[in-house]
Write a protein that holds these residues in place. Structure first.
Motif, short mmCIF file in Angstrom:
data_model
loop_
_atom_site.label_atom_id
_atom_site.label_comp_id
_atom_site.label_asym_id
_atom_site.label_seq_id
_atom_site.Cartn_x
_atom_site.Cartn_y
_atom_site.Cartn_z
N UNK A 1 0.84 -1.20 0.00
CA UNK A 1 0.00 0.00 0.00
C UNK A 1 0.88 1.25 0.00
N UNK A 2 0.48 2.21 -0.82
CA UNK A 2 1.20 3.49 -0.86
C UNK A 2 2.41 3.48 -1.78
N UNK A 3 2.65 2.36 -2.46
CA UNK A 3 3.78 2.31 -3.39
C UNK A 3 3.46 3.07 -4.67
N UNK A 4 4.54 3.53 -5.35
CA UNK A 4 4.38 4.06 -6.70
C UNK A 4 5.35 3.27 -7.55
N UNK A 5 4.75 2.44 -8.41
CA UNK A 5 5.53 1.43 -9.10
C UNK A 5 5.50 1.67 -10.61
N UNK A 6 6.68 1.57 -11.23
CA UNK A 6 6.73 1.69 -12.69
C UNK A 6 6.96 0.31 -13.28
N UNK A 7 6.19 -0.03 -14.33
CA UNK A 7 6.45 -1.26 -15.05
C UNK A 7 7.04 -0.87 -16.40
N UNK B 1 -12.41 9.42 -8.84
CA UNK B 1 -13.66 9.84 -8.22
C UNK B 1 -14.22 8.78 -7.26
N UNK B 2 -13.94 7.51 -7.56
CA UNK B 2 -14.49 6.46 -6.71
C UNK B 2 -13.63 6.18 -5.48
N UNK B 3 -12.64 7.04 -5.22
CA UNK B 3 -11.78 6.87 -4.05
C UNK B 3 -11.08 5.52 -4.05
N UNK B 4 -10.37 5.18 -5.14
CA UNK B 4 -9.79 3.84 -5.22
C UNK B 4 -8.53 3.74 -4.35
N UNK B 5 -8.22 2.51 -3.96
CA UNK B 5 -6.98 2.29 -3.22
C UNK B 5 -5.82 2.14 -4.21
N UNK B 6 -6.16 1.82 -5.44
CA UNK B 6 -5.15 1.48 -6.43
C UNK B 6 -5.48 2.18 -7.76
N UNK B 7 -4.47 2.90 -8.30
CA UNK B 7 -4.67 3.50 -9.62
C UNK B 7 -3.73 2.83 -10.60
N UNK B 8 -4.30 2.37 -11.71
CA UNK B 8 -3.52 1.72 -12.75
C UNK B 8 -3.47 2.63 -13.96
N UNK B 9 -2.27 2.95 -14.42
CA UNK B 9 -2.15 3.84 -15.57
C UNK B 9 -1.27 3.19 -16.63
N UNK C 1 -1.89 8.88 -0.29
CA UNK C 1 -1.48 7.51 -0.02
C UNK C 1 -2.14 6.50 -0.96
N UNK C 2 -2.36 6.93 -2.21
CA UNK C 2 -2.95 6.02 -3.19
C UNK C 2 -1.84 5.20 -3.83
N UNK C 3 -2.06 3.91 -3.93
CA UNK C 3 -1.09 3.04 -4.60
C UNK C 3 -1.20 3.26 -6.11
N UNK C 4 -0.07 3.49 -6.77
CA UNK C 4 -0.13 3.78 -8.20
C UNK C 4 0.82 2.86 -8.96
N UNK C 5 0.30 2.27 -10.02
CA UNK C 5 1.15 1.46 -10.90
C UNK C 5 1.10 2.08 -12.29
N UNK C 6 2.26 2.42 -12.81
CA UNK C 6 2.33 3.10 -14.10
C UNK C 6 3.16 2.27 -15.07
N UNK C 7 2.59 2.04 -16.26
CA UNK C 7 3.38 1.43 -17.33
C UNK C 7 3.99 2.57 -18.14
N UNK C 8 5.24 2.46 -18.47
CA UNK C 8 5.81 3.52 -19.28
C UNK C 8 6.99 3.02 -20.11
N UNK C 9 7.23 3.71 -21.20
CA UNK C 9 8.42 3.47 -22.02
C UNK C 9 9.49 4.50 -21.69
N UNK C 10 9.07 5.56 -20.99
CA UNK C 10 9.90 6.74 -20.83
C UNK C 10 10.76 6.59 -19.56
#
Ligand SMILES: Nc1ncnc2c1ncn2[C@@H]1O[C@H](COP(=O)(O)OP(=O)(O)OP(=O)(O)O)[C@@H](O)[C@H]1O
Ligand SMILES: [Mg+2]
Lengths: 221, 391
Positions: free
Chosen positions: A30-36, A157-165, A192-201
């Protein structure tokens, strides 16, 4: 927050089998910001869709907040998608016939909320992503950056615990991309939202606290 | 909230009105209009028939001689008919009549009329009323006094006779004197003979002589006995008086049954038109919905990703299909009302609209929407979210 254990995904196209994910095991706190990161075709989007419960693994198990996902309960899956997960897509995926405000409100429509309340919340979140002055505009009247902000407001808007981008900045110029990244960082740090981001950059990946690299369907680092 | 959003969404997709949507709607409109027309015209006819029978009474029947090649000689005799009421306690009153069509000209205008011969009792049996003068009485035997129907009186007034009473006119070699004018009267659901409003009525003895015809029918007021009993009684009497005479009885009940049968045919016809159009319209709606689902695969994927259950997607598209059908349904209800109004206007019957018909129209439209929207909406709900998103 989530545990992925030995997940495989195989597509069957006629007689040929395409093994896209080959034994992925991953834990996100929880609370991580992760890049894939990883080369094109390595299975990043597939993994992301798996995490977002849009796709069912061929084998392996998946736990969200300690609870094992069962894939044969559409109600349950939809509820988790609706309440725990916020999606941000590379190509925004806004509904063209709805205004920015109505687009942002969609997740709450599936929570049986009153229209007035939804509109108020949507306005609030448009403000958060700094496009409140475009509330009544249709997506085709917005710039790419504005559309992505609307999409982020919709994810939040839905107050998610996890955001996937999935490549949230892929279609934007580097300055706008950086603005969007700052927004994500702020959300991660302040709420404190957990975020996972896919990126090439690589520049974007560098701003994340943790990086996971995928290659040919396995995690290599 | 979902329902409201779905209805909005449905109207929005309708308002981007495509040709195929309109075509599909036409089927629904015609179908629902037929349903409404069928029911309300049925109500109008039924109401009118009841009114006419009520007006006439159900204790009246008509006895007619059936033509029979072998028994040409068997005929009604006026005295036999008149005596029937003394013979049988079931028969309370009789009114023999004779009638033949002819034309009546005055001042270059012609109208088709009936020359009728009757007895005094005809007046009461048919519940006639006079505008003026008197009716034919049994003292008018063989005399050339006549009573005219309301439409003939109107014709004469238009031709310049302020008061036709007492006027004389020639027909053939005879000169008739008008002694009475009748008020307008309905056909009594078919029980009253011919069209009394367009008849010149004399005493039956006069008419028999002038027309050189024979009496073919009489009306009777009967007791509360069963039709078969009454028929047997009359048959029995005439088998003694005129051997070989074949009788046919027309009772109010029989006429109601006949009318209902005709109505059934009419209902069946409209029902067939209605259901065929509804099926055609429904298939059109299904087509529109299938295309709508195909065009909005991406939307479905997005909604699923944002938390819509299969059920939500399914209800969204069913709702759309129902809204589509209801729009057609309401137009159809309007059209059906117009059709039945026009019908009642032309037959000059009282216009009636039953609430249940409108409710049925709404119900049928909704049912068509649900039925034909089911398959497209189910296929929308079953789309794989990822596959839908990719499209
Ligand atoms: N539905 C599918 N059917 C068959 N093959 C698929 C399907 N979805 C994905 N694949 C294959 O899986 C592999 C990984 O796809 P994925 O979209 O996960 O890659 P990615 O890492 O996100 O690539 P990119 O960086 O280009 O977005 C690709 O070779 C793709 O062709
Ligand atoms: Mg991808």
């Amino acid at each position: 927050m989530l545990n992925i254990v030995e997940i495989h995904k195989t597509y069957q196209i006629g007689p040929t089998e395409i093994k896209v994910l080959r034994g992925i095991t991953l834990t996100v706190e929880k609370g991580e910001m992760l890049a894939i990161i990883g080369p094109s075709g390595s299975g990043k989007s597939t993994l992301m869709n798996m995490i977002g419960l849009l796709e069912q693994p061929t084998s392996g198990s998946y736990f969200i907040e300690g609870k094992k996902i069962s894939y044969d309960n559409d109600r349950e899956l939809s509820k988790i998608r609706n309440q725990k997960i916020g999606f941000v897509f590379q190509s925004y995926h806004l509904l063209p016939r709805l205004t920015a405000m109505d687009n942002v409100g969609i997740p709450l429509v599936y929570r049986d909320m009153k229209e007035k309340e939804i509109k108020e919340r949507a306005k609030e979140y448009l403000k958060k992503v700094e496009v409140e002055d475009r509330a009544q505009h249709k997506p085709n009247e917005l710039s790419g950056g504005q559309q992505q902000r609307v999409a982020i407001a919709r994810a939040l808007i839905g107050d998610p615990a996890l955001v996937l981008a999935d490549e949230p900045t892929g279609a934007l110029d580097s300055r706008t991309g950086q603005e969007i990244m700052s927004l994500f960082k702020r959300l991660n740090e302040e709420e404190d939202i957990t975020i996972i981001i896919i990126t090439h950059d690589p520049k974007i990946a560098l701003q994340c606290k943790r990086k996971v690299e995928l290659k040919d369907g396995v995690i290599v680092g | 909230m979902i329902i409201k959003a779905n209805i909005k969404e449905a109207l929005r997709s309708l308002l981007t009105g495509k040709q195929r949507t309109i075509l599909a709607l036409i089927g629904i409109v015609i179908g629902i209009a037929s349903v409404i027309g069928m029911i309300s015209i049925g109500t109008i006819v039924q109401h009118e028939a009841l009114r006419q029978f009520e007006d006439m009474g159900v204790d009246i029947l008509t006895v007619r001689k059936e033509f029979d090649e072998k028994n040409k000689a068997a005929k009604f005799k006026l005295s036999d008919i008149l005596e029937l009421k003394n013979y049988s306690p079931i028969i309370l009153e009789v009114a023999p009549y004779i009638s033949s069509g002819t034309t009546f000209s005055y001042g270059g205008k012609t109208m088709y009329i009936d020359m009728m011969g009757v007895t005094e009792s005809f007046f009461d049996l048919n519940k006639l009323n006079l505008q003026g003068g008197r009716f034919i009485s049994d003292l008018d035997e063989h005399r050339f006094f006549c009573v005219i129907g309301s439409e003939i009186a109107q014709f004469l007034r238009k031709a310049g006779f302020e008061n036709p009473l007492g006027q004389q006119f020639a027909s053939g070699e005879r000169i008739y004197t008008i002694v009475g004018i009748l008020k307008a009267i309905s056909e009594g659901g078919g029980i009253r003979p011919g069209n009394i409003n367009m008849s010149v009525i004399t005493h039956i003895t006069t008419a028999v002589r002038v027309q050189e015809g024979e009496i073919e029918s009489f009306m009777a007021r009967v007791g509360p006995q069963s039709p078969s009993q009454i028929k047997a009684e009359i048959q029995n009497y005439f088998s003694k008086k005129a051997k070989g005479l074949n009788l046919k009885l027309r009772t109010a009940e029989e006429l109601i049954a006949q009318m209902e049968k005709q109505m059934q045919l009419f209902t069946l016809l409209l029902g067939a038109i209605g259901s065929i159009s509804l099926i055609v319209g429904g298939i059109g709606v299904m087509n529109v919905m299938l295309i709508s689902v195909a065009e909005r695969r991406k939307e479905i994927g997005i909604r699923r990703a944002l938390g819509a259950q299969r059920f939500d997607i399914q209800s969204q598209f069913i709702m759309e299909s129902v809204v589509l059908c209801l729009v057609g349904g309401f137009i159809g209800i309007g059209l059906g009302i117009v059709i039945s109004y026009v019908f009642s206007y032309f037959v000059k019957w009282e216009f009636m609209m039953s609430k249940s018909a409108i409710m049925l129209g709404v119900g049928v439209a909704t049912a068509v929407g649900v039925f034909f929207g089911f398959y497209p909406s189910r296929s929308a709900a079953r789309l794989d979210p990822i596959a839908a998103l990719r499209s």
